[in-house]
Design a protein around this motif. Structure first.
Motif, mmCIF file in Angstrom:
data_model
loop_
_atom_site.group_PDB
_atom_site.id
_atom_site.type_symbol
_atom_site.label_atom_id
_atom_site.label_comp_id
_atom_site.label_asym_id
_atom_site.label_seq_id
_atom_site.Cartn_x
_atom_site.Cartn_y
_atom_site.Cartn_z
ATOM 1 N N UNK A 1 -47.365 -30.891 3.155
ATOM 2 C CA UNK A 1 -47.958 -29.975 2.174
ATOM 3 C C UNK A 1 -47.438 -30.257 0.765
ATOM 4 N N UNK A 2 -46.136 -30.544 0.653
ATOM 5 C CA UNK A 2 -45.579 -30.814 -0.668
ATOM 6 C C UNK A 2 -45.926 -32.227 -1.114
ATOM 7 N N UNK A 3 -46.162 -32.389 -2.388
ATOM 8 C CA UNK A 3 -46.472 -33.713 -2.905
ATOM 9 C C UNK A 3 -45.243 -34.601 -2.775
ATOM 10 N N UNK A 4 -45.503 -35.913 -2.876
ATOM 11 C CA UNK A 4 -44.397 -36.870 -2.819
ATOM 12 C C UNK A 4 -43.411 -36.599 -3.954
ATOM 13 N N UNK A 5 -43.952 -36.268 -5.138
ATOM 14 C CA UNK A 5 -43.071 -35.965 -6.269
ATOM 15 C C UNK A 5 -42.140 -34.799 -5.919
ATOM 16 N N UNK A 6 -42.701 -33.777 -5.306
ATOM 17 C CA UNK A 6 -41.864 -32.619 -4.945
ATOM 18 C C UNK A 6 -40.828 -32.989 -3.891
ATOM 19 N N UNK A 7 -41.278 -33.784 -2.924
ATOM 20 C CA UNK A 7 -40.320 -34.209 -1.891
ATOM 21 C C UNK A 7 -39.176 -35.012 -2.502
ATOM 22 N N UNK A 8 -39.461 -35.673 -3.626
ATOM 23 C CA UNK A 8 -38.404 -36.429 -4.315
ATOM 24 C C UNK A 8 -37.558 -35.528 -5.216
ATOM 25 N N UNK A 9 -37.929 -34.236 -5.292
ATOM 26 C CA UNK A 9 -37.127 -33.298 -6.070
ATOM 27 C C UNK A 9 -37.620 -33.084 -7.491
ATOM 28 N N UNK A 10 -38.846 -33.553 -7.792
ATOM 29 C CA UNK A 10 -39.397 -33.355 -9.135
ATOM 30 C C UNK A 10 -40.359 -32.176 -9.125
ATOM 31 N N UNK B 1 -35.433 -42.576 4.689
ATOM 32 C CA UNK B 1 -34.085 -42.447 5.258
ATOM 33 C C UNK B 1 -33.821 -40.993 5.637
ATOM 34 N N UNK B 2 -34.189 -40.058 4.735
ATOM 35 C CA UNK B 2 -33.971 -38.630 5.010
ATOM 36 C C UNK B 2 -34.738 -38.184 6.238
ATOM 37 N N UNK B 3 -35.996 -38.650 6.361
ATOM 38 C CA UNK B 3 -36.844 -38.163 7.445
ATOM 39 C C UNK B 3 -36.339 -38.637 8.801
#
Lengths: 317, 317
Positions: free
Chosen positions: A28-37, A313-315
Motif C-alpha cells: 500500500x505504501x509507495x516505494x518512497x515511503x517504504x524508504x522513509x521519505x 534486505x529488510x524484507x
C-alpha cells in the motif's frame, strides 16, 4: 541505451489493459515511503548506462560519477573493457554499480560475445558468433534457458572480479521484450536479492510486467531517457524540462556518457543515435553546474539503487 | 609484438647446434632467386603487427599502408575490432594481409578470448576466461590439439569475413615457443598453402626450427624488430642503422602502429613496451619521408608476402 528500444517494444505489444488487481499486488505504501521519505518527495537516480563497453565510456562515466551528480551506473560484463571498470569498482566499493545484463552486440565494427562458452548458448549468437545486433532479433531467437544461464554467468563473473552489483537492468531492454524474458530477469534478480529496474509507467503498455510482480518486488515510478527525436540543439531544454516537471516519487534519468573521441566515433559509426556526439552532450550536461542547480531549486533529492536495495534486505528479516 | 618474446624464448632454449644437414633440406637457390631476383638483391617487407587489436591500431595501420611504405600487415582475429579491419580488407583485396594468430590477451584492462567455444579450448584460457596474458604462460599450459583447433578456427573465421590471408605469423611469438607449437603452426600453414613467417637467423638458437622444415617451406633471411632497450630518442637512429646496413636477401621489419591516443594509452596502461608512445613513434617514422628516401638510396626493393606466396602456388604445379 535502453528506453527507446524498450518503449518501441512495449508500444508494439497488443495494448493490454492492466489487470485491475495488479496494482493491489504492490504494498500500500509507495516505494518512497517504504524508504522513509514523505509521499511527496521528489527522488531521483541519475544513472549512466553501458559502462565496460569502451574505454571512452568508462573514462567519461567515472569522471561524471566523481562529480556526484551522476550517482549510479550499470556495467556490461561481456564487453572488452569490463576489466577496466571492474578494477575501478573494486577500489570504489561505495559506487552504485549495477549490471547492465547484455544479450546484444549492436555496433558495426566493434563486437563482443557471451560470457558463457558459445556451444552452451548457441541461440544467443548471430551468424558471426557475436551476440545478436538488435534486441528484437535477440528476443525472437534466444532460448530462455540459455538466457538465464548467460545472465547468471554475467553476475557470477562480475562477482569473481570483485564487483558487488546493487541492481540489475538490461542493455537495449532485451530482457523486457516479452513475458518469458522478463520473468527470467525477475527470477534472477530475486534469487540474487537484487532490485531490477522496473518502472510503473510501463505497466499500461505491457500487461505481463505487473502480472508477474510480487508485493515485495521493487518498482520505481518512472524512467526518463532522451530519444533520437530530440535534436542536439534541444538537448539541454529536454533535460531542464524533465527536471522542472519532475513528479513526486522515484524517477531514474538514464544517460549515456562517453567522449566524442576517435574510439567512440569508430565504435558507433553510422549510428548517430546513442553515438559519440550524443554521449558527449550527455556528459557535458551532467558534469556541468546547471542540472545540479536545478535539482536544488526544485527540491529534488538524489538516491541510489544501493539505498533502494536495502528494502529487499529488510524484507528478508 | 613478436620478436623480443620470441628471441627470449629462443635464447632460453638449450643452445642446440644446427644439424649440419638441415640447410641441405632447403632448395639450393635462395628464396630471393626463386622469386626471380639476383642473389645480391636487398628485398624488404615492412610489416605492421596487431591489426584488429584496437581502433587506434587499425586506423594508424591503414593510414600507413596507404602511404605504401608499410606494405604488409597481419590481423588478430579474436580481437574486438577485427570486424573493422576485415571490412577494410574486403574493400582492399590488393592489401597484403596475413593473420597474426592469437593465443594471448596481454593487456591489463582490455581483454579478449578465443574464437572457439571456451569449453572446447579450456587450456587456452586464463582463470578469468580470457586468453593467457603471456606467451610463456600460454606455451606452458596449452594443449596442442586445442591450439590447432583454435588457429584453424581463426583462419576459418577470417575467410568467413571475406579476408583471404597471404601469410601466417604468431602474436607474441607463442607458436614459435617450442617444437610442438611450431610444428602445429607449420602444419596449419602447409594445409592452407600459406607461407609462415620464419627467419633463417633463428635457426642457430632453436634446432627444432630447421629440423622441421621441408625443402618447399618458405624461409626469409632475417626479421628486424625494435626492442625495449632502444630509448625513444634513439628510435630513428635504430631504424636508419638497420636500413643502411641491410644485407642482401629477404628482410622483414616488424612495426607496431597506433596513435598515442586515449584508447591506446588505456589499452597499454602500465606497459610502455609496445605501448601507445612506442606505436606513435613507429607510425611517425614509417609514414614520413626519411625511411622512404633511405630505401631508394640503398637500392632496397619492397616485396610482399603475396609475392612470396606465389612460390607455394608454383611448387604445386
Amino acid at each position: 541505451m535502453l528506453i527507446v528500444f524498450l518503449l518501441s517494444a512495449l508500444y508494439s505489444s497488443p495494448p493490454g489493459q492492466v489487470a485491475s488487481g495488479s496494482t493491489d499486488r504492490q504494498p500500500k505504501n509507495s516505494l518512497a515511503e517504504r524508504l522513509g521519505y514523505p509521499p511527496d518527495a521528489k527522488l531521483l537516480i541519475i544513472h549512466a548506462d553501458d559502462l565496460g563497453m569502451a574505454h571512452s565510456v568508462n573514462s567519461a562515466s567515472v569522471k561524471a560519477l566523481e562529480t556526484g551528480l551522476v550517482n549510479s551506473a550499470s556495467i556490461m560484463v561481456p564487453c572488452p573493457w569490463f576489466a577496466e571498470i571492474a578494477a575501478y569498482a573494486r577500489t570504489h566499493p561505495e559506487a552504485d554499480f549495477g549490471l547492465h545484463l547484455t544479450l546484444t552486440s549492436e555496433w558495426k565494427f566493434y563486437r563482443w560475445g557471451p560470457v558463457l562458452s558459445k556451444d552452451r548458448v548457441t541461440t544467443l549468437l548471430d551468424r558471426d558468433g557475436y551476440l545478436h545486433p538488435t534486441e528484437v532479433q535477440a528476443a525472437a531467437r534466444i532460448d530462455l534457458r540459455e538466457v538465464e544461464a548467460e545472465i547468471r554467468a554475467q553476475i557470477a563473473r562480475a562477482r569473481e572480479f570483485g564487483l558487488l552489483p546493487t541492481h540489475l537492468d538490461s542493455h537495449m531492454g532485451t530482457l523486457y521484450q516479452n513475458r518469458g524474458l522478463f520473468e527470467t530477469l525477475l527470477r534472477v534478480g530475486r534469487d540474487n536479492r537484487l532490485p531490477v529496474m522496473i518502472s510503473r509507467e510501463w505497466f499500461d503498455r505491457a500487461q505481463y510486467l505487473p502480472s508477474l510482480l510480487r508485493p515485495d518486488d521493487i518498482v520505481i515510478d518512472r524512467v526518463i531517457s532522451i530519444e533520437p527525436n530530440v535534436p542536439p540543439e534541444r538537448w539541454e531544454e529536454f533535460y531542464i524540462g524533465a527536471i522542472k516537471s519532475l513528479k513526486p516519487g522515484i524517477t531514474q534519468i538514464i544517460v549515456h556518457l562517453a567522449y566524442d573521441d576517435e574510439e567512440m566515433r569508430a565504435a558507433t559509426i553510422e549510428h548517430p543515435d546513442w553515438g559519440a556526439g550524443w554521449r558527449q552532450r550527455d556528459f557535458d550536461l551532467f558534469t556541468g553546474e546547471k542540472i545540479r542547480q536545478l535539482l536544488r531549486e526544485n527540491n529534488i533529492k538524489l538516491i541510489t539503487w544501493r539505498e533502494i536495495g536495502k528494502i529487499i534486505a529488510k524484507s528478508e528479516r
